[in-house]
Design a protein around this motif. Structure first.
Motif, PDB file in Angstrom:
ATOM      1  N   CYS A 177       0.820  -1.211   0.000  1.00 52.30           N
ATOM      2  CA  CYS A 177       0.000   0.000   0.000  1.00 52.30           C
ATOM      3  C   CYS A 177       0.859   1.269   0.000  1.00 52.30           C
ATOM      4  N   GLY A 178       1.931   1.225  -0.758  1.00 50.45           N
ATOM      5  CA  GLY A 178       2.740   2.412  -0.956  1.00 50.45           C
ATOM      6  C   GLY A 178       3.681   2.769   0.155  1.00 50.45           C
ATOM      7  N   GLU A 179       3.923   1.857   1.073  1.00 51.16           N
ATOM      8  CA  GLU A 179       4.832   2.159   2.176  1.00 51.16           C
ATOM      9  C   GLU A 179       5.623   0.920   2.575  1.00 51.16           C
ATOM     10  N   PRO A 180       6.838   1.120   3.103  1.00 52.22           N
ATOM     11  CA  PRO A 180       7.631  -0.029   3.554  1.00 52.22           C
ATOM     12  C   PRO A 180       7.052  -0.584   4.839  1.00 52.22           C
ATOM     13  N   VAL A 181       7.109  -1.887   4.973  1.00 49.26           N
ATOM     14  CA  VAL A 181       6.603  -2.537   6.182  1.00 49.26           C
ATOM     15  C   VAL A 181       7.635  -3.528   6.679  1.00 49.26           C
ATOM     16  N   GLY A 182       7.562  -3.820   7.957  1.00 47.17           N
ATOM     17  CA  GLY A 182       8.440  -4.812   8.553  1.00 47.17           C
ATOM     18  C   GLY A 182       7.969  -6.206   8.196  1.00 47.17           C
ATOM     19  N   GLY A 183       8.473  -7.182   8.902  1.00 50.83           N
ATOM     20  CA  GLY A 183       8.070  -8.537   8.573  1.00 50.83           C
ATOM     21  C   GLY A 183       8.517  -9.527   9.618  1.00 50.83           C
ATOM     22  N   VAL A 184       8.671 -10.761   9.190  1.00 49.02           N
ATOM     23  CA  VAL A 184       9.012 -11.862  10.092  1.00 49.02           C
ATOM     24  C   VAL A 184      10.165 -12.650   9.490  1.00 49.02           C
ATOM     25  N   ASP A 185      10.800 -13.459  10.311  1.00 47.16           N
ATOM     26  CA  ASP A 185      11.818 -14.411   9.850  1.00 47.16           C
ATOM     27  C   ASP A 185      12.822 -13.784   8.889  1.00 47.16           C
ATOM     28  N   PRO A 186      13.690 -12.912   9.373  1.00 43.51           N
ATOM     29  CA  PRO A 186      14.677 -12.261   8.488  1.00 43.51           C
ATOM     30  C   PRO A 186      15.560 -13.288   7.784  1.00 43.51           C
ATOM     31  N   PHE A 187      15.919 -12.955   6.562  1.00 39.85           N
ATOM     32  CA  PHE A 187      16.825 -13.823   5.800  1.00 39.85           C
ATOM     33  C   PHE A 187      17.913 -12.964   5.168  1.00 39.85           C
ATOM     34  N   PRO A 188      19.102 -13.539   4.975  1.00 37.67           N
ATOM     35  CA  PRO A 188      20.224 -12.753   4.433  1.00 37.67           C
ATOM     36  C   PRO A 188      20.221 -12.729   2.914  1.00 37.67           C
ATOM     37  N   VAL A 189      20.712 -11.630   2.373  1.00 40.49           N
ATOM     38  CA  VAL A 189      21.010 -11.527   0.945  1.00 40.49           C
ATOM     39  C   VAL A 189      22.529 -11.470   0.829  1.00 40.49           C
ATOM     40  N   HIS A 190      23.093 -12.393   0.060  1.00 41.54           N
ATOM     41  CA  HIS A 190      24.552 -12.529  -0.032  1.00 41.54           C
ATOM     42  C   HIS A 190      25.089 -11.903  -1.312  1.00 41.54           C
ATOM     43  N   ASP A 191      26.264 -11.358  -1.215  1.00 43.10           N
ATOM     44  CA  ASP A 191      27.036 -10.917  -2.374  1.00 43.10           C
ATOM     45  C   ASP A 191      27.666 -12.171  -2.996  1.00 43.10           C
ATOM     46  N   PRO A 192      27.293 -12.527  -4.238  1.00 43.62           N
ATOM     47  CA  PRO A 192      27.844 -13.752  -4.821  1.00 43.62           C
ATOM     48  C   PRO A 192      29.357 -13.728  -4.996  1.00 43.62           C
ATOM     49  N   TRP A 193      29.943 -12.543  -5.094  1.00 40.33           N
ATOM     50  CA  TRP A 193      31.381 -12.434  -5.307  1.00 40.33           C
ATOM     51  C   TRP A 193      32.156 -12.682  -4.020  1.00 40.33           C
ATOM     52  N   THR A 194      31.739 -12.052  -2.934  1.00 39.58           N
ATOM     53  CA  THR A 194      32.474 -12.165  -1.673  1.00 39.58           C
ATOM     54  C   THR A 194      31.851 -13.154  -0.707  1.00 39.58           C
ATOM     55  N   GLY A 195      30.583 -13.465  -0.909  1.00 39.31           N
ATOM     56  CA  GLY A 195      29.867 -14.300   0.040  1.00 39.31           C
ATOM     57  C   GLY A 195      29.370 -13.543   1.248  1.00 39.31           C
ATOM     58  N   GLU A 196      29.658 -12.251   1.331  1.00 41.40           N
ATOM     59  CA  GLU A 196      29.239 -11.454   2.483  1.00 41.40           C
ATOM     60  C   GLU A 196      27.735 -11.217   2.473  1.00 41.40           C
ATOM     61  N   VAL A 197      27.179 -11.031   3.668  1.00 45.15           N
ATOM     62  CA  VAL A 197      25.780 -10.629   3.786  1.00 45.15           C
ATOM     63  C   VAL A 197      25.707  -9.131   3.523  1.00 45.15           C
ATOM     64  N   VAL A 198      24.945  -8.745   2.496  1.00 49.80           N
ATOM     65  CA  VAL A 198      24.862  -7.329   2.139  1.00 49.80           C
ATOM     66  C   VAL A 198      23.572  -6.694   2.635  1.00 49.80           C
ATOM     67  N   ALA A 199      22.606  -7.504   3.005  1.00 48.15           N
ATOM     68  CA  ALA A 199      21.351  -6.973   3.540  1.00 48.15           C
ATOM     69  C   ALA A 199      20.625  -8.088   4.264  1.00 48.15           C
ATOM     70  N   THR A 200      19.796  -7.696   5.193  1.00 53.91           N
ATOM     71  CA  THR A 200      18.902  -8.629   5.860  1.00 53.91           C
ATOM     72  C   THR A 200      17.480  -8.184   5.562  1.00 53.91           C
ATOM     73  N   VAL A 201      16.719  -9.069   4.965  1.00 63.78           N
ATOM     74  CA  VAL A 201      15.365  -8.741   4.516  1.00 63.78           C
ATOM     75  C   VAL A 201      14.379  -9.590   5.303  1.00 63.78           C
ATOM     76  N   SER A 202      13.347  -8.961   5.804  1.00 61.15           N
ATOM     77  CA  SER A 202      12.314  -9.698   6.519  1.00 61.15           C
ATOM     78  C   SER A 202      11.290 -10.243   5.545  1.00 61.15           C
ATOM     79  N   HIS A 203      10.909 -11.487   5.729  1.00 63.03           N
ATOM     80  CA  HIS A 203       9.800 -12.025   4.952  1.00 63.03           C
ATOM     81  C   HIS A 203       8.523 -11.254   5.275  1.00 63.03           C
ATOM     82  N   THR A 204       7.697 -11.108   4.279  1.00 67.09           N
ATOM     83  CA  THR A 204       6.421 -10.435   4.493  1.00 67.09           C
ATOM     84  C   THR A 204       5.528 -11.322   5.359  1.00 67.09           C
TER      85      THR A 204
END
Length: 487
Positions: free
Chosen positions: A17-44
């Motif tokens: 609805c046009g706005e960012p919202v939080g969520g549940v069960d965070p999961f990492p987004v990895h940089d494929p080159w370094t393997g580092e976690v570049v962000a943590t995103v919550s599942h909707t």
């Protein structure tokens, strides 16, 4: 100097609805080159998923009735803002997908074109007049045929083009006035979430666009929801066909990949011609790490040209810069993760056990597979008859055009094919005979323009993308008959 330092880590959730919202069960987004976690995103969360779907359903008539200029203005705004924030979007793509930064910039530019085309098509979306007095019984009647949205669209996108493939779901839907609920790939959600910021700036109803980051195994609930009567999916074949089988009464569009082939015909014999074909094949088999549905995978070359072409091809592949995606000179970066690279490398090893020869490449380090050219590949090898989705191509001699076209068509896939010829009769024959969605003459099958119909036959899917084609796919004809009209 690289652009990596310019990127800041983000921790988005979803957009509803046009706005960012939080969520549940965070999961990492990895940089494929370094393997580092570049962000943590919550599942909707379930409540926000319901809110997104309910809002899309609630605003479907309001959005469809929106004047064309309002929809076009919104789409133009997104196109403009993409270019204004080009470096930020490109860095996000590179960070989450490992795509070399220069290809990431090209993807942002293409996404802007997609939204611009959608804005222009929204203004042309007028319908068709048909005079019906062609028969005596219909004298005085006139038909207006317009296309109405089928309803809210569920868009499901893959990791390999995390912005432009999202654009190809969202822009055509908004152009016709259909709300969109988007499920991006879990490995690359950041570009879609960033795009949602731009759409939220537009003068559109709040439920027009949502991004929900649900796990793949929970997407079935969205697919089954009757308030999302259109499903547009780009991704793997088994998943796509399961979606279609699960909802036979819905309108489902599938783009499911392939093992694209190139044919180098006998008339493409000049040294400059062969060098051009070799360079194009080398680049377009590898530049996305081979992670493109229309990346070159199978190359068939007239036998008389084969030795020289192979020599040029191996040299061209060997010149590709492989490695750090943040380096401006890099042509080929990592695959999406180490598991994908391991699978590709194992397919190469299997092909070698079956008799193939490695002409160049063939090694793996972490998530990077060196661009690989194989000869003497058995027809039943995975690298020949399945979709590698990695930087691997097989080159094979053929005996003239007849044999070459037959080999190109000997596939369960049928997305696009490339034919290097200047013979107009051969070009039209290839277009007539090959069971593919598109034939590119004088170049590789990897070419795609945002406005052209794009899709495949056989196991490459059903339906067509491309802005106008998707607009037609998301709508159905509605006829208005006017009676007592003097023409």
């Amino acid at each position: 100097m690289t652009a990596q330092a310019e990127v800041t880590a983000v921790t988005p959730g979803s957009w509803v609805c046009g706005e960012p919202v939080g969520g549940v069960d965070p999961f990492p987004v990895h940089d494929p080159w370094t393997g580092e976690v570049v962000a943590t995103v919550s599942h909707t969360g379930p409540d926000d998923v319901e809110r997104a779907v309910a809002a899309a359903w609630a605003v479907r008539r309001e959005l469809a009735a929106l004047p064309a200029h309002r929809r076009a203005d919104a789409l133009r705004h997104v196109a403009t803002r993409l270019l204004e924030r080009l470096d930020e979007f490109a860095a996000t793509i590179t960070r989450e997908s490992g795509k070399p930064i220069r290809w990431a910039r090209a993807e942002v530019e293409r996404a802007a074109v997609t939204f611009r085309w959608a804005a222009e098509e929204a203004l042309r979306w007028s319908g068709e007049l048909q005079r019906l007095d062609t028969d005596p019984g219909s004298t005085g009647r006139l038909a207006l045929v317009r296309r109405a949205p089928r309803g809210p669209v569920l868009g499901i996108t893959p990791f390999n083009f995390p912005l432009n493939l999202v654009a190809h779901k969202v822009a055509p839907a908004l152009a016709v006035g259909a709300p969109v609920v988007l499920k991006p790939a879990p490995k690359t959600p950041l570009s879609a979430l960033l795009l949602a910021e731009l759409v939220a700036e537009c003068d559109l109803p709040a439920g027009a666009f949502a991004v929900v980051t649900v796990p793949n195994e929970e997407a079935a609930r969205l697919v089954a929801d009757p308030r999302l009567p259109v499903v547009s999916f780009t991704g793997s074949g088994p998943v796509g066909w399961r979606i279609r089988d699960a909802v036979p009464r819905k309108h489902v569009a599938l783009e499911l990949g392939g093992n694209a082939a190139v044919l180098v015909c006998p008339d493409w014999a000049g040294e400059a011609d062969l060098a051009l074909a070799a360079r194009r094949v080398a680049l377009c088999a590898n530049y996305q790490g081979g992670q493109s549905c229309i990346a070159v995978q199978r190359v068939f070359v007239d036998r008389a040209l084969y030795p020289r072409f192979v020599e040029l091809l191996v040299a061209a592949v060997g010149e590709l810069a492989v490695g750090d995606p943040w380096d401006e000179a890099t042509d080929v970066g990592p695959l999406i993760d180490e598991a994908a690279a391991h699978r590709v490398a194992s397919w190469v090893e299997e092909a070698v056990r079956e008799g193939a020869r490695v002409l160049v490449g063939g090694s793996r380090t972490g998530s990077v597979v060196t661009p690989t050219v194989l000869a003497d590949v058995a027809p039943g090898s995975a690298v020949s008859c399945q979709e590698v989705f990695g930087p691997v191509l097989a080159v094979t001699p053929v005996d003239g055009v007849d044999d070459g076209l037959a080999r190109v068509d000997d596939s369960r896939f049928g997305l696009q094919a490339g034919v290097f010829t200047r013979d107009i009769a051969v070009a039209f024959r290839a277009h007539r005979e090959l069971e593919v969605g598109g034939v590119v003459v004088g170049d590789v099958p990897t070419f795609r323009a945002e406005q052209m119909p794009y899709g495949g036959v056989k196991e490459s899917g059903i339906g067509r993308e491309g802005v106008r084609s998707a607009m037609e796919d998301y709508t159905e004809p509605r006829v208005l008959v006017l009676s007592g009209v003097a023409l």
